[in-house]
Design a protein around this motif. Structure first.
Motif, PDB file in Angstrom:
ATOM      1  N   UNK A  78      -6.677  38.587 -11.870  1.00 29.07           N
ATOM      2  CA  UNK A  78      -5.667  39.343 -12.612  1.00 29.07           C
ATOM      3  C   UNK A  78      -6.087  39.533 -14.065  1.00 29.07           C
ATOM      4  N   UNK A  79      -6.674  38.497 -14.666  1.00 31.79           N
ATOM      5  CA  UNK A  79      -7.182  38.619 -16.034  1.00 31.79           C
ATOM      6  C   UNK A  79      -8.305  39.652 -16.085  1.00 31.79           C
ATOM      7  N   UNK A 139       8.171  33.694 -13.825  1.00 30.10           N
ATOM      8  CA  UNK A 139       9.311  34.566 -14.131  1.00 30.10           C
ATOM      9  C   UNK A 139       9.022  35.427 -15.357  1.00 30.10           C
ATOM     10  N   UNK A 140       8.384  34.849 -16.367  1.00 31.26           N
ATOM     11  CA  UNK A 140       8.030  35.610 -17.565  1.00 31.26           C
ATOM     12  C   UNK A 140       7.018  36.702 -17.245  1.00 31.26           C
ATOM     13  N   UNK A 141       6.076  36.406 -16.349  1.00 29.99           N
ATOM     14  CA  UNK A 141       5.104  37.421 -15.931  1.00 29.99           C
ATOM     15  C   UNK A 141       5.820  38.582 -15.251  1.00 29.99           C
ATOM     16  N   UNK A 142       6.806  38.274 -14.400  1.00 26.77           N
ATOM     17  CA  UNK A 142       7.583  39.330 -13.743  1.00 26.77           C
ATOM     18  C   UNK A 142       8.373  40.140 -14.765  1.00 26.77           C
ATOM     19  N   UNK A 143       8.901  39.472 -15.781  1.00 28.75           N
ATOM     20  CA  UNK A 143       9.649  40.178 -16.816  1.00 28.75           C
ATOM     21  C   UNK A 143       8.750  41.209 -17.510  1.00 28.75           C
ATOM     22  N   UNK A 144       7.516  40.798 -17.831  1.00 27.38           N
ATOM     23  CA  UNK A 144       6.582  41.723 -18.474  1.00 27.38           C
ATOM     24  C   UNK A 144       6.305  42.921 -17.569  1.00 27.38           C
ATOM     25  N   UNK A 145       6.146  42.659 -16.262  1.00 29.30           N
ATOM     26  CA  UNK A 145       5.903  43.745 -15.315  1.00 29.30           C
ATOM     27  C   UNK A 145       7.083  44.715 -15.266  1.00 29.30           C
ATOM     28  N   UNK A 193      -2.849  38.394 -26.187  1.00 31.42           N
ATOM     29  CA  UNK A 193      -1.761  39.292 -25.793  1.00 31.42           C
ATOM     30  C   UNK A 193      -0.799  38.537 -24.869  1.00 31.42           C
ATOM     31  N   UNK A 194       0.499  38.847 -24.882  1.00 35.30           N
ATOM     32  CA  UNK A 194       1.467  38.092 -24.070  1.00 35.30           C
ATOM     33  C   UNK A 194       1.073  37.976 -22.597  1.00 35.30           C
ATOM     34  N   UNK A 195       0.642  39.073 -22.003  1.00 33.97           N
ATOM     35  CA  UNK A 195       0.278  39.040 -20.584  1.00 33.97           C
ATOM     36  C   UNK A 195      -0.902  38.116 -20.351  1.00 33.97           C
ATOM     37  N   UNK A 196      -1.941  38.249 -21.158  1.00 37.23           N
ATOM     38  CA  UNK A 196      -3.130  37.417 -21.003  1.00 37.23           C
ATOM     39  C   UNK A 196      -2.802  35.947 -21.235  1.00 37.23           C
ATOM     40  N   UNK A 197      -1.974  35.691 -22.252  1.00 34.87           N
ATOM     41  CA  UNK A 197      -1.607  34.312 -22.571  1.00 34.87           C
ATOM     42  C   UNK A 197      -0.850  33.659 -21.418  1.00 34.87           C
ATOM     43  N   UNK A 198       0.085  34.379 -20.821  1.00 29.44           N
ATOM     44  CA  UNK A 198       0.851  33.828 -19.695  1.00 29.44           C
ATOM     45  C   UNK A 198      -0.047  33.555 -18.490  1.00 29.44           C
ATOM     46  N   UNK A 199      -1.000  34.428 -18.246  1.00 28.30           N
ATOM     47  CA  UNK A 199      -1.912  34.214 -17.118  1.00 28.30           C
ATOM     48  C   UNK A 199      -2.774  32.973 -17.345  1.00 28.30           C
ATOM     49  N   UNK A 200      -3.223  32.785 -18.564  1.00 30.31           N
ATOM     50  CA  UNK A 200      -4.026  31.598 -18.878  1.00 30.31           C
ATOM     51  C   UNK A 200      -3.175  30.331 -18.750  1.00 30.31           C
ATOM     52  N   UNK A 201      -1.937  30.388 -19.215  1.00 33.79           N
ATOM     53  CA  UNK A 201      -1.039  29.234 -19.081  1.00 33.79           C
ATOM     54  C   UNK A 201      -0.823  28.905 -17.606  1.00 33.79           C
ATOM     55  N   UNK A 202      -0.656  29.947 -16.773  1.00 31.81           N
ATOM     56  CA  UNK A 202      -0.487  29.728 -15.335  1.00 31.81           C
ATOM     57  C   UNK A 202      -1.712  29.042 -14.742  1.00 31.81           C
ATOM     58  N   UNK A 203      -2.901  29.459 -15.173  1.00 37.03           N
ATOM     59  CA  UNK A 203      -4.131  28.825 -14.684  1.00 37.03           C
ATOM     60  C   UNK A 203      -4.208  27.374 -15.153  1.00 37.03           C
ATOM     61  N   UNK A 204      -3.833  27.128 -16.401  1.00 34.24           N
ATOM     62  CA  UNK A 204      -3.869  25.762 -16.936  1.00 34.24           C
ATOM     63  C   UNK A 204      -2.910  24.854 -16.169  1.00 34.24           C
ATOM     64  N   UNK A 240       1.407  46.320 -10.831  1.00 30.02           N
ATOM     65  CA  UNK A 240       1.314  45.782  -9.476  1.00 30.02           C
ATOM     66  C   UNK A 240       0.695  44.388  -9.479  1.00 30.02           C
ATOM     67  N   UNK A 241      -0.375  44.219 -10.235  1.00 23.57           N
ATOM     68  CA  UNK A 241      -1.047  42.920 -10.297  1.00 23.57           C
ATOM     69  C   UNK A 241      -0.120  41.862 -10.888  1.00 23.57           C
ATOM     70  N   UNK A 242       0.627  42.225 -11.921  1.00 21.60           N
ATOM     71  CA  UNK A 242       1.541  41.264 -12.548  1.00 21.60           C
ATOM     72  C   UNK A 242       2.629  40.827 -11.579  1.00 21.60           C
ATOM     73  N   UNK A 243       3.160  41.768 -10.804  1.00 23.87           N
ATOM     74  CA  UNK A 243       4.192  41.411  -9.823  1.00 23.87           C
ATOM     75  C   UNK A 243       3.631  40.435  -8.798  1.00 23.87           C
TER      76      UNK A 243
END
Length: 225
Positions: A17-18, A88-94, A134-145, A208-211
């Motif tokens: 996704x990143x 949930x935050x990732x879905x909100x961004x989507x 960026x918010x999207x990238x940061x959330x994805x990295x947090x999810x991976x962490x 789509x990827x964010x969802x």
């Protein structure tokens, strides 16, 4: 080894996704097609790699602060709750992206990409690093962490998973830059076609990827409760 497999099963989709994130891809293609592309492409890639690596390591270390004491179930629940919130935050961004007004359809790339032709090396290095927060990238990295934290890896195993995440996540920036330096004549026409296609379709792809990733992270979190 089961912990490693669990970590890879969670981290690899997030890394993809990143890698599929439209902004760094568009910036990369535009830099390569600019008059000073040969001079600033590598600094931009360096900034992207350093920024991503630092962010993943920082978030992974921060995730270690989640509860470890008490019953064996408490740490798992803490990671699960954190994953549900992040998902949930990732879905909100989507959703916000989906309902945000769209500009007029055009076959031309966005005008802001043209400003990249004036970048210097230092600016390109800084831009590559900053794009990671960026918010999207940061959330994805947090999810991976959180996935790395939830797998209970050793320090060495964590390094391997983090390195894999960075390699996959940075691939869509690194591959065009390396290709352009190895075979510039054959690569340039493809870069133009790819940039124009991404300019028209990147928003729908990102949504789509964010969802998908948002739901994936939430389901992973629910499974830890």
């Amino acid at each position: 080894m089961s912990g490693m497999l669990e970590a890879f099963a969670h981290v690899v989709p997030i890394a993809v996704a990143v890698a599929a994130s439209s902004v760094p891809i568009l910036v990369t293609l535009s830099i390569l097609l600019s008059p000073n592309g040969d001079r600033v492409a590598v600094p931009f890639l360096s900034g992207w790699l350093v920024g991503m690596t630092a962010l993943v390591i920082g978030c992974t270390l921060f995730a270690q602060a989640l509860p470890r004491q008490g019953s064996q179930r408490e740490p798992e629940q803490a990671v699960g709750i954190a994953e549900i919130v992040v998902g949930a935050l990732i879905l909100v961004i989507a959703v916000v992206s989906r309902f945000r007004p769209r500009g007029t359809s055009t076959d031309q790339p966005p005008k802001w990409l043209g400003r990249l032709s004036r970048l210097g090396r230092g600016e390109a290095l800084a831009l590559g690093a900053v794009l990671n927060i960026r918010p999207k990238s940061l959330l994805l990295v947090v999810a991976a962490a959180l996935s790395i934290r939830g797998a209970g890896l050793t320090a060495v195993e964590s390094v391997v998973v983090i390195a894999s995440f960075v390699v996959i996540g940075a691939s869509t920036v690194a591959v065009p830059i390396v290709s352009a330096r190895v075979a510039p004549g054959r690569t340039a026409p493809r870069l133009t076609t790819m940039r124009d296609w991404m300019s028209r379709n990147s928003r729908s792809i990102s949504e789509l990827i964010l969802v998908v990733i948002g739901v994936f992270v939430i389901v992973s979190g629910i499974g830890r409760l």
